[in-house]
Design a protein around this motif. Structure first.
Motif, PDB file in Angstrom:
ATOM      1  N   GLY A  85       0.923  -1.076   0.015  1.00 56.41           N
ATOM      2  CA  GLY A  85      -0.175  -0.135   0.084  1.00 56.41           C
ATOM      3  C   GLY A  85       0.885   1.227  -0.004  1.00 56.41           C
ATOM      4  N   ALA A  86       1.687   1.541   0.910  1.00 56.32           N
ATOM      5  CA  ALA A  86       2.565   2.611   0.968  1.00 56.32           C
ATOM      6  C   ALA A  86       3.510   2.600  -0.351  1.00 56.32           C
ATOM      7  N   SER A  87       4.005   1.508  -0.769  1.00 57.05           N
ATOM      8  CA  SER A  87       4.842   1.551  -2.157  1.00 57.05           C
ATOM      9  C   SER A  87       3.952   1.900  -3.114  1.00 57.05           C
ATOM     10  N   ALA A  88       2.666   1.479  -3.334  1.00 59.30           N
ATOM     11  CA  ALA A  88       1.962   1.970  -4.268  1.00 59.30           C
ATOM     12  C   ALA A  88       1.792   3.594  -4.424  1.00 59.30           C
ATOM     13  N   ASP A  89       1.400   3.962  -3.169  1.00 58.78           N
ATOM     14  CA  ASP A  89       1.366   5.647  -2.904  1.00 58.78           C
ATOM     15  C   ASP A  89       2.630   6.270  -3.393  1.00 58.78           C
ATOM     16  N   LEU A  90       4.001   5.545  -3.072  1.00 64.80           N
ATOM     17  CA  LEU A  90       5.140   6.321  -3.278  1.00 64.80           C
ATOM     18  C   LEU A  90       5.186   6.101  -4.842  1.00 64.80           C
ATOM     19  N   LEU A  91       4.883   5.282  -5.651  1.00 61.30           N
ATOM     20  CA  LEU A  91       4.962   4.938  -7.027  1.00 61.30           C
ATOM     21  C   LEU A  91       4.045   5.840  -7.734  1.00 61.30           C
ATOM     22  N   ALA A  92       2.943   5.874  -7.217  1.00 64.84           N
ATOM     23  CA  ALA A  92       1.971   6.951  -7.860  1.00 64.84           C
ATOM     24  C   ALA A  92       2.549   8.447  -7.941  1.00 64.84           C
ATOM     25  N   LEU A  93       3.117   8.635  -6.760  1.00 65.35           N
ATOM     26  CA  LEU A  93       3.713  10.030  -6.722  1.00 65.35           C
ATOM     27  C   LEU A  93       4.945  10.182  -7.682  1.00 65.35           C
ATOM     28  N   LEU A  94       5.709   9.059  -7.817  1.00 68.89           N
ATOM     29  CA  LEU A  94       6.620   9.229  -8.785  1.00 68.89           C
ATOM     30  C   LEU A  94       6.136   9.254 -10.417  1.00 68.89           C
ATOM     31  N   ALA A  95       4.736   8.564 -10.498  1.00 64.70           N
ATOM     32  CA  ALA A  95       4.235   8.611 -11.915  1.00 64.70           C
ATOM     33  C   ALA A  95       3.966  10.186 -12.287  1.00 64.70           C
ATOM     34  N   TYR A  96       3.574  10.907 -11.217  1.00 68.30           N
ATOM     35  CA  TYR A  96       3.341  12.313 -11.468  1.00 68.30           C
ATOM     36  C   TYR A  96       4.448  13.179 -11.952  1.00 68.30           C
ATOM     37  N   GLY A  97       5.571  12.831 -11.031  1.00 69.15           N
ATOM     38  CA  GLY A  97       6.755  13.469 -11.214  1.00 69.15           C
ATOM     39  C   GLY A  97       7.451  13.205 -12.551  1.00 69.15           C
ATOM     40  N   VAL A  98       7.293  11.939 -13.143  1.00 70.95           N
ATOM     41  CA  VAL A  98       7.847  11.614 -14.381  1.00 70.95           C
ATOM     42  C   VAL A  98       6.995  12.534 -15.324  1.00 70.95           C
ATOM     43  N   ASN A  99       5.733  12.575 -15.076  1.00 70.61           N
ATOM     44  CA  ASN A  99       4.890  13.459 -16.253  1.00 70.61           C
ATOM     45  C   ASN A  99       5.135  14.754 -16.001  1.00 70.61           C
ATOM     46  N   LEU A 100       5.552  15.583 -14.911  1.00 69.30           N
ATOM     47  CA  LEU A 100       5.849  17.082 -14.756  1.00 69.30           C
ATOM     48  C   LEU A 100       6.983  17.309 -15.165  1.00 69.30           C
ATOM     49  N   ARG A 101       8.275  16.400 -14.721  1.00 69.32           N
ATOM     50  CA  ARG A 101       9.444  16.489 -15.029  1.00 69.32           C
ATOM     51  C   ARG A 101       9.892  16.402 -16.766  1.00 69.32           C
ATOM     52  N   SER A 102       9.109  15.314 -17.167  1.00 73.27           N
ATOM     53  CA  SER A 102       9.350  15.300 -18.618  1.00 73.27           C
ATOM     54  C   SER A 102       8.704  16.680 -19.435  1.00 73.27           C
ATOM     55  N   ARG A 103       7.634  17.205 -18.911  1.00 74.75           N
ATOM     56  CA  ARG A 103       7.265  18.303 -19.670  1.00 74.75           C
ATOM     57  C   ARG A 103       7.968  19.613 -19.570  1.00 74.75           C
ATOM     58  N   ALA A 104       8.868  19.634 -18.364  1.00 73.78           N
ATOM     59  CA  ALA A 104       9.788  20.455 -18.139  1.00 73.78           C
ATOM     60  C   ALA A 104      11.164  20.208 -18.874  1.00 73.78           C
ATOM     61  N   GLY A 105      11.225  18.971 -19.619  1.00 74.08           N
ATOM     62  CA  GLY A 105      12.606  18.852 -20.358  1.00 74.08           C
ATOM     63  C   GLY A 105      13.396  17.905 -19.894  1.00 74.08           C
ATOM     64  N   ALA A 106      13.000  17.358 -18.731  1.00 72.55           N
ATOM     65  CA  ALA A 106      13.775  16.125 -18.302  1.00 72.55           C
ATOM     66  C   ALA A 106      14.357  15.024 -19.138  1.00 72.55           C
ATOM     67  N   ASP A 107      15.355  14.455 -19.423  1.00 74.18           N
ATOM     68  CA  ASP A 107      15.584  13.504 -20.184  1.00 74.18           C
ATOM     69  C   ASP A 107      15.231  12.026 -19.723  1.00 74.18           C
ATOM     70  N   ALA A 108      14.924  11.086 -20.916  1.00 77.58           N
ATOM     71  CA  ALA A 108      14.521   9.651 -20.404  1.00 77.58           C
ATOM     72  C   ALA A 108      15.467   9.120 -19.376  1.00 77.58           C
ATOM     73  N   ALA A 109      16.780   9.059 -19.781  1.00 79.75           N
ATOM     74  CA  ALA A 109      17.852   8.498 -19.141  1.00 79.75           C
ATOM     75  C   ALA A 109      17.787   8.704 -17.613  1.00 79.75           C
ATOM     76  N   THR A 110      17.718  10.089 -17.282  1.00 78.12           N
ATOM     77  CA  THR A 110      17.519  10.475 -15.995  1.00 78.12           C
ATOM     78  C   THR A 110      16.255  10.035 -15.153  1.00 78.12           C
ATOM     79  N   LEU A 111      15.168  10.210 -15.925  1.00 80.20           N
ATOM     80  CA  LEU A 111      13.995   9.420 -15.298  1.00 80.20           C
ATOM     81  C   LEU A 111      14.160   7.995 -15.007  1.00 80.20           C
ATOM     82  N   ARG A 112      14.621   7.273 -15.995  1.00 81.53           N
ATOM     83  CA  ARG A 112      14.796   5.744 -15.863  1.00 81.53           C
ATOM     84  C   ARG A 112      15.505   5.481 -14.792  1.00 81.53           C
ATOM     85  N   LYS A 113      16.515   6.305 -14.454  1.00 84.33           N
ATOM     86  CA  LYS A 113      17.512   5.929 -13.057  1.00 84.33           C
ATOM     87  C   LYS A 113      16.744   6.282 -12.087  1.00 84.33           C
ATOM     88  N   THR A 114      15.943   7.142 -12.035  1.00 79.55           N
ATOM     89  CA  THR A 114      15.122   7.460 -10.587  1.00 79.55           C
ATOM     90  C   THR A 114      14.028   6.532 -10.509  1.00 79.55           C
TER      91      THR A 114
END
Length: 199
Positions: free
Chosen positions: A156-185
């Protein structure tokens, strides 16, 4: 005489989804919608209502046609952490390359915008979040049953963490973050909950 529509409302709404998704609701005027769809204002208003109703219809369509099928596949996959990893891999690829690169997620964009103050918009955002979290939870429960999770890792807690990570991927990619950095995270996050002996 009945009112006969000389356009396809479904195709029109898809064009509107793309417009609001790419530009955001605050930066999109009704003239932008007229230009993108080729329809006049009276046809738009008669079919969909005003700008806010049009945006809500577009947001719901995005959820139903783009987000929910992806969540269902994840929830029903049964492979646990491998399915979660592939979910994030697909998300990063979609956000960083191809036709919709740097658009982010229409729902995540709404979370970050002033439109989230509208109760109807908030209801769509809450539904999306619950569906995302439930899909991740189902995948993690499957992983736990297969011995993939580290001792003490709570699905449950891990699902909450990963849901927030998905939002982070969406927002950071819109701001120009590169795929390799996002994959590392993402890899670091999944490693933190995985049973290394099972890997």
């Amino acid at each position: 005489m009945p009112d006969i529509k000389h356009f396809d409302p479904d195709a029109t709404l898809e064009a509107v989804v793309r417009l609001f998704w790419r530009q955001g609701v605050a930066s999109t005027g009704i003239q932008d919608v007229v230009t993108a769809t080729g329809l006049n204002r009276s046809s738009l208003y008669a079919t969909f209502g005003g700008k806010q109703e049009l945006y809500l219809a577009a947001l719901r369509r995005y959820l139903e046609q783009r987000s929910q099928p992806m969540f269902r596949r994840l929830a029903e996959d049964g492979r646990g952490l491998q399915a979660v990893s592939e979910f994030f891999g697909g998300l990063i690829e979609a956000r960083c390359s191809g036709e919709y690169a740097r658009w982010g997620c229409m729902v995540s964009n709404a979370h970050a915008g002033a439109e989230n103050s509208d109760p109807e918009v908030r209801a769509v955002l809450d539904r999306h979040h619950q569906d995302l979290r439930d899909a991740l939870y189902a995948a993690l429960v499957a992983g736990e049953a297969q011995g993939q999770l580290a001792a003490g890792a709570d699905p449950g807690a891990s699902a909450d963490l990963l849901a927030l990570l998905a939002y982070g991927v969406n927002l950071r990619s819109r701001a120009g973050a590169d795929a390799a950095t996002l994959r590392k995270t993402v890899t670091a996050a999944l490693d933190s909950i995985a049973d290394r002996a099972a890997a």
